[in-house]
Design a protein around this motif. Structure first.
Motif, PDB file in Angstrom:
ATOM      1  N   ARG A   1      64.249  56.281  65.606  1.00 27.58           N
ATOM      2  CA  ARG A   1      64.861  57.395  66.542  1.00 27.58           C
ATOM      3  C   ARG A   1      63.658  58.308  66.387  1.00 27.58           C
ATOM      4  O   ARG A   1      63.207  58.959  67.619  1.00 27.58           O
ATOM      5  CB  ARG A   1      66.069  58.247  65.831  1.00 27.58           C
ATOM      6  CG  ARG A   1      66.462  59.254  66.960  1.00 27.58           C
ATOM      7  CD  ARG A   1      67.613  59.975  66.280  1.00 27.58           C
ATOM      8  NE  ARG A   1      67.412  60.548  65.229  1.00 27.58           N
ATOM      9  CZ  ARG A   1      66.633  61.752  64.427  1.00 27.58           C
ATOM     10  NH1 ARG A   1      66.084  62.399  65.870  1.00 27.58           N
ATOM     11  NH2 ARG A   1      66.265  62.194  63.562  1.00 27.58           N
ATOM     12  N   ILE A   2      62.973  58.662  65.474  1.00 30.27           N
ATOM     13  CA  ILE A   2      61.941  59.729  65.186  1.00 30.27           C
ATOM     14  C   ILE A   2      60.647  59.031  65.985  1.00 30.27           C
ATOM     15  O   ILE A   2      60.137  59.949  66.559  1.00 30.27           O
ATOM     16  CB  ILE A   2      61.425  59.899  63.675  1.00 30.27           C
ATOM     17  CG1 ILE A   2      62.568  60.596  62.900  1.00 30.27           C
ATOM     18  CG2 ILE A   2      60.067  60.595  63.515  1.00 30.27           C
ATOM     19  CD1 ILE A   2      62.435  60.610  61.576  1.00 30.27           C
TER      20      ILE A   2
ATOM     21  N   GLU B   1      70.113  52.752  57.817  1.00 29.83           N
ATOM     22  CA  GLU B   1      70.277  54.109  58.571  1.00 29.83           C
ATOM     23  C   GLU B   1      68.778  54.691  58.355  1.00 29.83           C
ATOM     24  O   GLU B   1      68.452  55.412  59.332  1.00 29.83           O
ATOM     25  CB  GLU B   1      71.097  55.104  57.463  1.00 29.83           C
ATOM     26  CG  GLU B   1      72.425  54.883  57.720  1.00 29.83           C
ATOM     27  CD  GLU B   1      73.398  55.865  56.682  1.00 29.83           C
ATOM     28  OE1 GLU B   1      72.799  56.304  55.763  1.00 29.83           O
ATOM     29  OE2 GLU B   1      74.588  55.475  56.649  1.00 29.83           O
ATOM     30  N   ALA B   2      67.997  54.601  57.432  1.00 34.09           N
ATOM     31  CA  ALA B   2      66.496  55.046  57.407  1.00 34.09           C
ATOM     32  C   ALA B   2      65.654  54.451  58.368  1.00 34.09           C
ATOM     33  O   ALA B   2      64.759  54.940  59.275  1.00 34.09           O
ATOM     34  CB  ALA B   2      66.035  54.734  55.912  1.00 34.09           C
TER      35      ALA B   2
ATOM     36  N   GLU C   1      61.263  59.755  69.703  1.00 30.43           N
ATOM     37  CA  GLU C   1      61.011  61.258  69.983  1.00 30.43           C
ATOM     38  C   GLU C   1      59.886  61.435  69.686  1.00 30.43           C
ATOM     39  O   GLU C   1      59.345  62.160  70.793  1.00 30.43           O
ATOM     40  CB  GLU C   1      61.958  61.992  68.908  1.00 30.43           C
ATOM     41  CG  GLU C   1      63.262  62.210  69.071  1.00 30.43           C
ATOM     42  CD  GLU C   1      64.102  63.071  67.982  1.00 30.43           C
ATOM     43  OE1 GLU C   1      63.172  63.640  67.109  1.00 30.43           O
ATOM     44  OE2 GLU C   1      65.220  62.954  67.826  1.00 30.43           O
TER      45      GLU C   1
ATOM     46  N   GLN D   1      71.842  52.583  53.387  1.00 29.47           N
ATOM     47  CA  GLN D   1      70.979  53.556  53.620  1.00 29.47           C
ATOM     48  C   GLN D   1      69.407  52.840  54.127  1.00 29.47           C
ATOM     49  O   GLN D   1      68.768  53.781  54.968  1.00 29.47           O
ATOM     50  CB  GLN D   1      70.637  53.949  52.255  1.00 29.47           C
ATOM     51  CG  GLN D   1      71.731  55.113  51.567  1.00 29.47           C
ATOM     52  CD  GLN D   1      71.340  55.447  50.194  1.00 29.47           C
ATOM     53  OE1 GLN D   1      70.524  54.994  49.468  1.00 29.47           O
ATOM     54  NE2 GLN D   1      72.205  56.429  49.611  1.00 29.47           N
TER      55      GLN D   1
ATOM     56  N   THR E   1      67.072  53.238  61.386  1.00 32.83           N
ATOM     57  CA  THR E   1      67.556  53.546  62.505  1.00 32.83           C
ATOM     58  C   THR E   1      66.703  54.863  62.852  1.00 32.83           C
ATOM     59  O   THR E   1      66.563  55.254  63.802  1.00 32.83           O
ATOM     60  CB  THR E   1      68.893  53.740  62.570  1.00 32.83           C
ATOM     61  OG1 THR E   1      69.563  52.484  62.287  1.00 32.83           O
ATOM     62  CG2 THR E   1      69.480  54.254  63.614  1.00 32.83           C
ATOM     63  N   GLU E   2      66.924  55.742  61.971  1.00 38.32           N
ATOM     64  CA  GLU E   2      66.276  57.176  61.714  1.00 38.32           C
ATOM     65  C   GLU E   2      64.832  57.091  62.148  1.00 38.32           C
ATOM     66  O   GLU E   2      64.024  58.025  62.972  1.00 38.32           O
ATOM     67  CB  GLU E   2      66.561  58.044  60.483  1.00 38.32           C
ATOM     68  CG  GLU E   2      66.110  59.206  60.552  1.00 38.32           C
ATOM     69  CD  GLU E   2      66.793  60.387  61.289  1.00 38.32           C
ATOM     70  OE1 GLU E   2      66.518  61.473  61.526  1.00 38.32           O
ATOM     71  OE2 GLU E   2      67.887  60.027  61.591  1.00 38.32           O
ATOM     72  N   ALA E   3      64.046  56.216  61.557  1.00 39.96           N
ATOM     73  CA  ALA E   3      62.549  55.971  61.802  1.00 39.96           C
ATOM     74  C   ALA E   3      62.427  55.757  63.283  1.00 39.96           C
ATOM     75  O   ALA E   3      61.577  56.030  63.723  1.00 39.96           O
ATOM     76  CB  ALA E   3      61.998  55.057  60.662  1.00 39.96           C
TER      77      ALA E   3
END
Length: 190
Positions: free
Chosen positions: A95-96, A88-89, A99, A85, A91-93
């Protein structure tokens, strides 16, 4: 001989005196009998209960160990899940962030485009306003020059040209005199 008899008597007395380290035979027999009875009772009644308690404790310890191993396995699984997790967090951060960076770049580009368009519009409006003011100044200047010319002409001609009818007459008379002067000069030249 008396020494020998005394020695024998002493030896006999010593033979009759029991050894304090060795108990009597009947004591050994009865003690052995009681120990055997106690051993049988112990083996028949107490040992199975003691063995049952020991087996129960062994099961509890083994169960506790199994629970501890299960808890360790569960903790390891939870740690792995947490790590997953967390990855993943992250990676998500990332990506955000990318963006947001892309949106920021787009917003800056859009703002620049709007600012450029706004600047062009402002320049165009200013140019129109300058052209309108130039036109207005030209018309105003012509009117003022016309008034000054009319005033100057009235002083030269000697008549007031403020009245439109009079101005028209002066202009017509001036044109007539100009034509006559032009015709006279044309006649002299022939």
């Amino acid at each position: 001989m008396s020494g020998t008899i005394a020695g024998l008597l002493t030896a006999a007395e010593e033979a009759e005196t029991p050894n304090p380290l060795l108990p009597e035979t009947y004591d050994i027999v009865w003690s052995l009998f009681i120990v055997i009875i106690l051993g049988v009772v112990f083996l028949k009644y107490a040992l199975p209960k003691i063995q049952a308690v020991l087996d129960e404790r062994t099961e509890l310890v083994e169960g506790g160990l199994a629970k501890a191993e299960a808890a360790q396995a569960e903790a390891a699984a939870a740690k792995d899940e947490y790590q997953q997790q967390l990855t993943e967090a992250r990676t998500e951060a990332a990506r955000i962030r990318e963006e947001a960076r892309a949106e920021g770049t787009a917003i800056v580009a859009e703002s620049r485009t709007r600012a450029t368009a706004e600047a062009a519009r402002i320049v165009e409006n200013a140019q129109r306003q300058i052209d309108a003011e130039r036109q207005q100044a030209s018309v105003s200047l012509r009117n003022e020059v016309g008034e000054l010319a009319t005033e100057l002409a009235s002083k030269i001609v000697g008549e007031s040209l403020a009245d439109e009818a009079r101005r028209s007459r002066v202009v017509e008379r001036f044109l007539d005199e100009l034509e006559a002067s032009t015709a006279a000069d044309a006649g002299k030249g022939n």
